[in-house]
Design an enzyme around this catalytic site. Sequence first.
Site, PDB file in Angstrom:
ATOM      1  N   LYS A 179      -0.873  -0.721  -7.482  1.00 51.26           N
ATOM      2  CA  LYS A 179      -1.294  -0.517  -6.095  1.00 51.26           C
ATOM      3  C   LYS A 179      -0.595   0.711  -5.537  1.00 51.26           C
ATOM      4  CE  LYS A 179      -0.028  -1.362  -1.908  1.00 51.26           C
ATOM      5  NZ  LYS A 179      -0.615  -0.197  -1.250  1.00 51.26           N
ATOM      6  N   ALA A 181       0.255   3.719  -2.653  1.00 53.77           N
ATOM      7  CA  ALA A 181       0.385   3.747  -1.192  1.00 53.77           C
ATOM      8  C   ALA A 181      -0.929   4.249  -0.603  1.00 53.77           C
ATOM      9  CB  ALA A 181       1.532   4.665  -0.799  1.00 53.77           C
ATOM     10  N   SER A 182      -1.252   3.768   0.579  1.00 52.41           N
ATOM     11  CA  SER A 182      -2.543   4.138   1.177  1.00 52.41           C
ATOM     12  C   SER A 182      -2.613   5.622   1.525  1.00 52.41           C
ATOM     13  CB  SER A 182      -2.799   3.296   2.422  1.00 52.41           C
ATOM     14  OG  SER A 182      -2.807   1.938   2.035  1.00 52.41           O
ATOM     15  N   SER A 233      10.349   0.869   1.037  1.00 49.83           N
ATOM     16  CA  SER A 233      11.427   0.708   2.015  1.00 49.83           C
ATOM     17  C   SER A 233      12.203  -0.586   1.777  1.00 49.83           C
ATOM     18  CB  SER A 233      10.828   0.684   3.417  1.00 49.83           C
ATOM     19  OG  SER A 233       9.916  -0.390   3.510  1.00 49.83           O
ATOM     20  N   GLU A 254      13.122  -0.876  -6.044  1.00 50.13           N
ATOM     21  CA  GLU A 254      13.827   0.391  -5.826  1.00 50.13           C
ATOM     22  C   GLU A 254      13.594   0.732  -4.366  1.00 50.13           C
ATOM     23  OE1 GLU A 254      14.269   4.013  -5.089  1.00 50.13           O
ATOM     24  OE2 GLU A 254      12.936   4.571  -6.755  1.00 50.13           O
ATOM     25  N   LEU A 255      14.653   0.596  -3.556  1.00 51.00           N
ATOM     26  CA  LEU A 255      14.481   0.629  -2.098  1.00 51.00           C
ATOM     27  C   LEU A 255      15.095   1.891  -1.501  1.00 51.00           C
ATOM     28  CD1 LEU A 255      15.197  -3.182  -1.592  1.00 51.00           C
ATOM     29  CD2 LEU A 255      13.011  -2.048  -2.044  1.00 51.00           C
ATOM     30  N   CYS A 288      13.954   9.209  -2.003  1.00 47.83           N
ATOM     31  CA  CYS A 288      14.938   8.142  -1.712  1.00 47.83           C
ATOM     32  C   CYS A 288      16.330   8.553  -2.162  1.00 47.83           C
ATOM     33  CB  CYS A 288      14.497   6.811  -2.288  1.00 47.83           C
ATOM     34  SG  CYS A 288      13.759   6.978  -3.876  1.00 47.83           S
ATOM     35  N   GLU A 387      18.224   6.260   7.091  1.00 42.07           N
ATOM     36  CA  GLU A 387      17.472   7.202   6.267  1.00 42.07           C
ATOM     37  C   GLU A 387      16.728   8.205   7.157  1.00 42.07           C
ATOM     38  OE1 GLU A 387      15.421   6.314   1.966  1.00 42.07           O
ATOM     39  OE2 GLU A 387      14.964   4.954   3.587  1.00 42.07           O
TER      40      GLU A 387
HETATM   41  P1  ADP Z   1       7.228   3.905   2.661  1.00 42.22           P
HETATM   42  O1  ADP Z   1       8.427   4.147   3.489  1.00 42.22           O
HETATM   43  O2  ADP Z   1       7.207   4.588   1.338  1.00 42.22           O
HETATM   44  O3  ADP Z   1       5.915   3.921   3.398  1.00 42.22           O
HETATM   45  P2  ADP Z   1       6.741   1.114   2.316  1.00 42.22           P
HETATM   46  O4  ADP Z   1       7.755   0.140   1.837  1.00 42.22           O
HETATM   47  O5  ADP Z   1       6.143   0.921   3.657  1.00 42.22           O
HETATM   48  O6  ADP Z   1       7.501   2.472   2.164  1.00 42.22           O
HETATM   49  O7  ADP Z   1       5.549   1.247   1.262  1.00 42.22           O
HETATM   50  C1  ADP Z   1       5.729   1.345  -0.128  1.00 42.22           C
HETATM   51  C2  ADP Z   1       4.575   0.675  -0.809  1.00 42.22           C
HETATM   52  O8  ADP Z   1       4.577  -0.705  -0.476  1.00 42.22           O
HETATM   53  C3  ADP Z   1       3.203   1.185  -0.392  1.00 42.22           C
HETATM   54  O9  ADP Z   1       2.319   1.134  -1.512  1.00 42.22           O
HETATM   55  C4  ADP Z   1       2.809   0.203   0.665  1.00 42.22           C
HETATM   56  O10 ADP Z   1       1.410   0.140   0.851  1.00 42.22           O
HETATM   57  C5  ADP Z   1       3.339  -1.088   0.071  1.00 42.22           C
HETATM   58  N1  ADP Z   1       3.576  -2.164   1.043  1.00 42.22           N
HETATM   59  C6  ADP Z   1       3.851  -2.070   2.359  1.00 42.22           C
HETATM   60  N2  ADP Z   1       3.980  -3.292   2.909  1.00 42.22           N
HETATM   61  C7  ADP Z   1       3.790  -4.197   1.914  1.00 42.22           C
HETATM   62  C8  ADP Z   1       3.821  -5.627   1.823  1.00 42.22           C
HETATM   63  N3  ADP Z   1       4.072  -6.382   2.875  1.00 42.22           N
HETATM   64  N4  ADP Z   1       3.586  -6.196   0.616  1.00 42.22           N
HETATM   65  C9  ADP Z   1       3.351  -5.434  -0.461  1.00 42.22           C
HETATM   66  N5  ADP Z   1       3.318  -4.103  -0.443  1.00 42.22           N
HETATM   67  C10 ADP Z   1       3.542  -3.476   0.709  1.00 42.22           C
END
Ligand code: ADP
Length: 485
Positions: A179, A181-182, A233, A254-255, A288, A387
């Site tokens: 999956k 990121a959008s 995140s 990996e956060l 990161c 961050e």
């Molecule tokens: P960033 O700061 O990189 O936007 P996110 O943690 O918001 O970090 O997003 C990282 C990935 O996790 C993206 O692919 C995002 O669509 C996905 N994501 C965000 N929220 C959720 C969730 N509740 N469950 C699963 N995946 C998620």
Amino acid sequence: MDEQGQHSVEIRSLYLGGQWVEPRDPIYVIDPATGKVFAGVGTVRREGVARALADAQEAWPAWRRLTGKQRGEYLFRIADALAHYGPAIARTLTMENGKPLAQSEGEVAMSVDNLRWFAAEAQRAYGRIVPNQVPGKRHVVVRSPVGVVGAIAPWNFPLALAVRKVAPALAAGCPVLLKPASATPLTAVMLAEAIDHVGLPPGVFQLVAGRAKEIGAELLENPICRKITFTGSTEVGRQLIRGAGPQVKKLSLELGGHAPVLVFGDADLDQAVEGTLMAKFRNTGQSCIAANRVYVDRLIYDKFVSRLVARTEELKVGSGLDDGVEIGPLIDEDALSHALEQIEDAKQAGGTILCGGCRWVESKEGFFLEPTVLADVPPTARCMREETFAPVVPVAPFEEEDEVIAAANATDYGLAAYAFTRDLSRTWRLADALEAGTICINDSVPATSQCPFGGLKQSGWGRELGTEGLDAFLETKHLSIGVEA
Ligand code: ADP
């Protein structure tokens, strides 16, 4: 946009069950250098994810039965396909993420290398034979694939961080759903094309996109999915940890990070300045492991800061597709506002803006920030604690090694730390004392296929890359055999 509010751009398909599916309910992708939509990707709802998981489960027995060498051969061919389409992938990566084209090319090269590393590692899922304590027994430790994996990738390194999950999962014998990121699904579509090109069995790799929460919920709640591997995140990491509880689902996370840079008085000053620039400004500060705060020995503080400012002012800002650009746009307007708020906060807290500090207005469109250096920033400022994810460097002086190590560790994060010093004994003291998964001494680009990458404290669980990267997708079983003496 047409009358239905749809953009008239090409909509790419998802890859499910070995097929490219007719795109529905697209996500639109924005070029952060212009703020304009230029493409879209179809999405799936929760039922679609459930179907993909069922297809993955069906594909699993045959995939795991292949030898590591056979799975590795697929991965080598995916690497070749990725390298072949590399120039087009790099361009798309820059268009959806904004990073300078040379950095996108670097990301493709790194991803190809990651694939080749795991292609070879596929043959090295070693177990071991353990001497028996009791006569008439033999003990063997064997490894087996964890099962169907959900891989959730972020937008900042949309190709590399997808490959870092998909390649070891496949190598270990696990089918995987990716999956993206959008904000950056197009690179993932191109990865899927490279995978489709080599004729991987249907269901072994699938691409899902859509509402993150919904997809996340299906991966967490559907027992077919045995493991989720995630980069993103810390906040979403915590949500996944909570959601993983009921099924005790395995997670690799990996956060976030908040990397310190420690510049000691004995450092090679040019190397320290150039290294800090690289650690901070690569990917326009949206990494990161980006340097988030810089501590400089008071003995060389003024010299370091003036050189850093001079070099920062030379950085070329612009669209990542333009020649020689070193700083691209931020991913979106929110990211830009977040950075501007941190700059304002640092000023209020007593820091001084030495260069940058504002939206870059030479471009009338897009989400650009002037590369910014802030001096004398106190530890209470937000950018010294949270961050930043933008091209902003806060600098502060220090006097003692112990004091700066304590400052470096005074964070809940523990992903990366950088230090510049020529003192060997200090290097070892730092290696022991710094609380970070990656410690860079006189280096600013640490990630490499053969070494583990991941975080301490709230920067995550587990490691990617290295031999550890394959381990993350393997279960360990103890085989205990009674034998006639
Ligand atoms: P960033 O700061 O990189 O936007 P996110 O943690 O918001 O970090 O997003 C990282 C990935 O996790 C993206 O692919 C995002 O669509 C996905 N994501 C965000 N929220 C959720 C969730 N509740 N469950 C699963 N995946 C998620």
